[in-house]
Design an enzyme around this catalytic site. Structure first.
Site, PDB file in Angstrom:
ATOM      1  N   CYS A 114      18.491   6.194   2.232  1.00 36.99           N
ATOM      2  CA  CYS A 114      17.927   7.404   1.602  1.00 36.99           C
ATOM      3  C   CYS A 114      18.615   8.688   2.066  1.00 36.99           C
ATOM      4  CB  CYS A 114      16.430   7.491   1.867  1.00 36.99           C
ATOM      5  SG  CYS A 114      15.537   6.106   1.170  1.00 36.99           S
ATOM      6  N   HIS A 251      14.266  14.962   0.236  1.00 34.62           N
ATOM      7  CA  HIS A 251      14.248  13.580  -0.247  1.00 34.62           C
ATOM      8  C   HIS A 251      12.853  13.318  -0.809  1.00 34.62           C
ATOM      9  CE1 HIS A 251      14.600   9.382  -0.659  1.00 34.62           C
ATOM     10  NE2 HIS A 251      13.882   9.063   0.415  1.00 34.62           N
ATOM     11  N   ASN A 281      10.627   7.072  -5.337  1.00 35.06           N
ATOM     12  CA  ASN A 281      11.688   7.193  -4.340  1.00 35.06           C
ATOM     13  C   ASN A 281      12.950   6.511  -4.882  1.00 35.06           C
ATOM     14  OD1 ASN A 281      13.382   7.012  -2.137  1.00 35.06           O
ATOM     15  ND2 ASN A 281      11.791   6.373  -0.694  1.00 35.06           N
TER      16      ASN A 281
HETATM   17  O1  UT7 Z   1      12.800   6.691   1.661  1.00 33.81           O
HETATM   18  C1  UT7 Z   1      12.715   6.268   2.994  1.00 33.81           C
HETATM   19  C2  UT7 Z   1      11.598   6.905   3.633  1.00 33.81           C
HETATM   20  N1  UT7 Z   1      10.371   6.220   3.322  1.00 33.81           N
HETATM   21  C3  UT7 Z   1       9.264   6.877   3.431  1.00 33.81           C
HETATM   22  O2  UT7 Z   1       9.303   8.054   3.679  1.00 33.81           O
HETATM   23  C4  UT7 Z   1       7.972   6.144   3.293  1.00 33.81           C
HETATM   24  C5  UT7 Z   1       7.061   6.560   4.410  1.00 33.81           C
HETATM   25  N2  UT7 Z   1       5.759   5.984   4.362  1.00 33.81           N
HETATM   26  C6  UT7 Z   1       4.848   6.282   3.399  1.00 33.81           C
HETATM   27  O3  UT7 Z   1       5.144   6.996   2.461  1.00 33.81           O
HETATM   28  C7  UT7 Z   1       3.447   5.767   3.561  1.00 33.81           C
HETATM   29  O4  UT7 Z   1       3.292   5.232   4.852  1.00 33.81           O
HETATM   30  C8  UT7 Z   1       3.040   4.702   2.504  1.00 33.81           C
HETATM   31  C9  UT7 Z   1       2.889   5.354   1.167  1.00 33.81           C
HETATM   32  C10 UT7 Z   1       4.091   3.619   2.453  1.00 33.81           C
HETATM   33  C11 UT7 Z   1       1.700   4.080   2.878  1.00 33.81           C
HETATM   34  O5  UT7 Z   1       0.722   5.091   3.028  1.00 33.81           O
HETATM   35  P1  UT7 Z   1      -0.257   5.091   4.303  1.00 33.81           P
HETATM   36  O6  UT7 Z   1      -1.180   6.203   4.096  1.00 33.81           O
HETATM   37  O7  UT7 Z   1       0.615   5.123   5.515  1.00 33.81           O
HETATM   38  O8  UT7 Z   1      -1.015   3.740   4.134  1.00 33.81           O
HETATM   39  P2  UT7 Z   1      -1.056   2.479   5.104  1.00 33.81           P
HETATM   40  O9  UT7 Z   1       0.264   1.788   5.091  1.00 33.81           O
HETATM   41  O10 UT7 Z   1      -1.631   2.885   6.403  1.00 33.81           O
HETATM   42  O11 UT7 Z   1      -2.100   1.602   4.345  1.00 33.81           O
HETATM   43  C12 UT7 Z   1      -3.444   2.007   4.197  1.00 33.81           C
HETATM   44  C13 UT7 Z   1      -4.169   0.933   3.435  1.00 33.81           C
HETATM   45  C14 UT7 Z   1      -3.927  -0.472   3.980  1.00 33.81           C
HETATM   46  O12 UT7 Z   1      -5.124  -1.193   3.862  1.00 33.81           O
HETATM   47  P3  UT7 Z   1      -6.060  -1.420   5.146  1.00 33.81           P
HETATM   48  O13 UT7 Z   1      -5.190  -2.129   6.138  1.00 33.81           O
HETATM   49  O14 UT7 Z   1      -6.471  -0.048   5.564  1.00 33.81           O
HETATM   50  O15 UT7 Z   1      -7.174  -2.249   4.584  1.00 33.81           O
HETATM   51  C15 UT7 Z   1      -2.906  -1.028   3.026  1.00 33.81           C
HETATM   52  O16 UT7 Z   1      -2.975  -2.433   2.941  1.00 33.81           O
HETATM   53  O17 UT7 Z   1      -3.709   0.920   2.091  1.00 33.81           O
HETATM   54  C16 UT7 Z   1      -3.331  -0.408   1.736  1.00 33.81           C
HETATM   55  N3  UT7 Z   1      -2.259  -0.342   0.747  1.00 33.81           N
HETATM   56  C17 UT7 Z   1      -2.504  -0.252  -0.568  1.00 33.81           C
HETATM   57  N4  UT7 Z   1      -3.643  -0.208  -1.284  1.00 33.81           N
HETATM   58  C18 UT7 Z   1      -3.553  -0.099  -2.609  1.00 33.81           C
HETATM   59  C19 UT7 Z   1      -0.917  -0.342   0.944  1.00 33.81           C
HETATM   60  N5  UT7 Z   1      -0.292  -0.259  -0.239  1.00 33.81           N
HETATM   61  C20 UT7 Z   1      -1.244  -0.202  -1.193  1.00 33.81           C
HETATM   62  C21 UT7 Z   1      -1.209  -0.108  -2.599  1.00 33.81           C
HETATM   63  N6  UT7 Z   1      -2.380  -0.057  -3.250  1.00 33.81           N
HETATM   64  N7  UT7 Z   1      -0.046  -0.034  -3.298  1.00 33.81           N
END
Ligand code: UT7
Length: 324
Positions: A114, A251, A281
């Site tokens: 990225c 980004h 992204n």
């Molecule tokens: O381009 C390279 C750089 N990449 C990035 O900048 C990405 C950086 N990370 C992020 O943008 C975020 O961490 C994400 C969008 C990937 C995830 O958001 P988050 O607020 O950090 O969520 P999380 O991973 O802590 O997940 C929270 C909950 C989890 O459930 P539990 O364990 O709380 O029950 C996940 O399983 O959300 C769940 N979850 C989803 N639920 C519905 C994860 N993906 C999804 C989904 N739909 N698509």
């Protein structure tokens, strides 16, 4: 006097197929509401069957050349940032070179995921400032849809396909902050964080393309801290402060990261170009895409001070300060 790498043209291309968040509700335990609120993404484009990274790159390149009022043979260098090449080799850059009808100079790929476009811009700047190149076409192009695990809701809803391109040209500047062109660059990587974001396949290791794997929370944490820091360093190298900026072109990975970085820099969102809602992204394509869309919306105007920043797999990150 000093030689600067000045933007002469910009363009982008997005594949026709638009996929709204609701499409994923059919196959995954997810919702439009979750994707919008956690990422800001509303839709993304996916390349058609038989449409490859080089095809997207070629169209973006042609538009950037048209915007610059130049022909392919006016270029002496083509740098293409991608992590999703058509083939293991030759580079996508040489494929695009041939397709454009560019018969002189040299072309190569840069792979910094990225952060690829930031790395490519920085390389182009160095080639121009050293006198080795006068006109460099810098492209970011990706087909991340080809490395998604469609059963992993934590990654497959985040990425999209697309391409953006910028034509840089050598111009004489006074050597101060009023010059047009790239004023400073700041690059970093830290390979100890490889497992935060990687693809689990490759030529040498598995003989497959593999699928993207990400520890989202971990990358999020690094992004918020490292993007503001690299932005501050790039500004300091140029003798500037964030208050001097007209535009930030970040980004486009997650609206929450974009907002947090703007807050850390003390900048209102009115000065940030945001396209993540429409493209998701697109990795190395995301900054040139946002630059091209931003210019088309009348945001990036000649003389504006612009900061671009990105972080991704590696981890690799960096920032560029330029006067448009
Ligand atoms: O381009 C390279 C750089 N990449 C990035 O900048 C990405 C950086 N990370 C992020 O943008 C975020 O961490 C994400 C969008 C990937 C995830 O958001 P988050 O607020 O950090 O969520 P999380 O991973 O802590 O997940 C929270 C909950 C989890 O459930 P539990 O364990 O709380 O029950 C996940 O399983 O959300 C769940 N979850 C989803 N639920 C519905 C994860 N993906 C999804 C989904 N739909 N698509």
């Amino acid at each position: 006097m000093i030689t600067r790498a000045v933007v002469r043209g910009v363009g982008h291309y997005l594949p026709e197929r638009v996929v709204p968040n609701s499409e994923f509700e059919k196959t995954l335990e997810t919702s439009d509401e979750w994707i919008r609120s956690r990422t800001g993404i509303e839709r993304r484009h996916f390349a058609a069957e038989g449409e490859y990274t080089s095809d997207l790159a070629l169209k973006a390149a042609q538009r950037a050349l048209a915007d610059a009022g130049l022909e392919a043979d006016d270029l002496d260098t083509l740098i293409l940032a991608t992590s999703t090449p058509d083939y293991t080799f030759p580079s996508v850059a040489t494929q695009v070179q041939a397709a454009l009808g560019m018969t002189r100079g040299f072309a190569f790929d840069v792979q910094a995921v990225c952060a690829g476009f930031i790395y490519a811009l920085s390389n182009a700047d160095a080639l121009i400032r050293s006198g080795q190149s006068r006109r460099v076409l810098v492209i970011g192009a990706e087909t991340f849809s080809r490395i998604m695990d469609w059963s992993d809701r934590s990654t497959c809803v985040l990425f999209g396909d697309g391409a953006g391109a910028v034509v840089l040209e050598a111009a004489e500047g006074a050597g101060n902050i009023n010059d047009r062109g790239i004023l400073s660059t700041d690059l970093h990587s830290d390979g100890r964080h490889r497992e935060a974001l990687y693809v689990d396949g490759g030529v040498s290791r598995t003989g497959t393309a593999g699928h993207l794997r990400m520890q989202g929370k971990e990358v999020f944490r690094h992004a918020v801290e490292k993007l503001a820091a690299t932005a501050e360093r790039a500004l300091a190298k140029a003798g500037l402060e964030s208050a001097d900026l007209d535009w930030v072109v970040p980004h486009q990975a997650n609206l929450r990261i974009i907002r947090a970085t703007a807050t850390k820099l003390g900048l209102p969102m009115e000065r940030v170009v945001v396209t993540v809602q429409d493209h998701g992204n697109t990795s190395a394509a995301s900054i040139p895409l946002a630059m091209s869309v931003g210019k088309a919306e009348g945001k990036l105007k000649q003389g504006d001070l612009v900061l671009a920043e990105a972080i991704g797999g590696g981890l690799a990150w960096g920032a560029v300060v330029l006067r448009w």
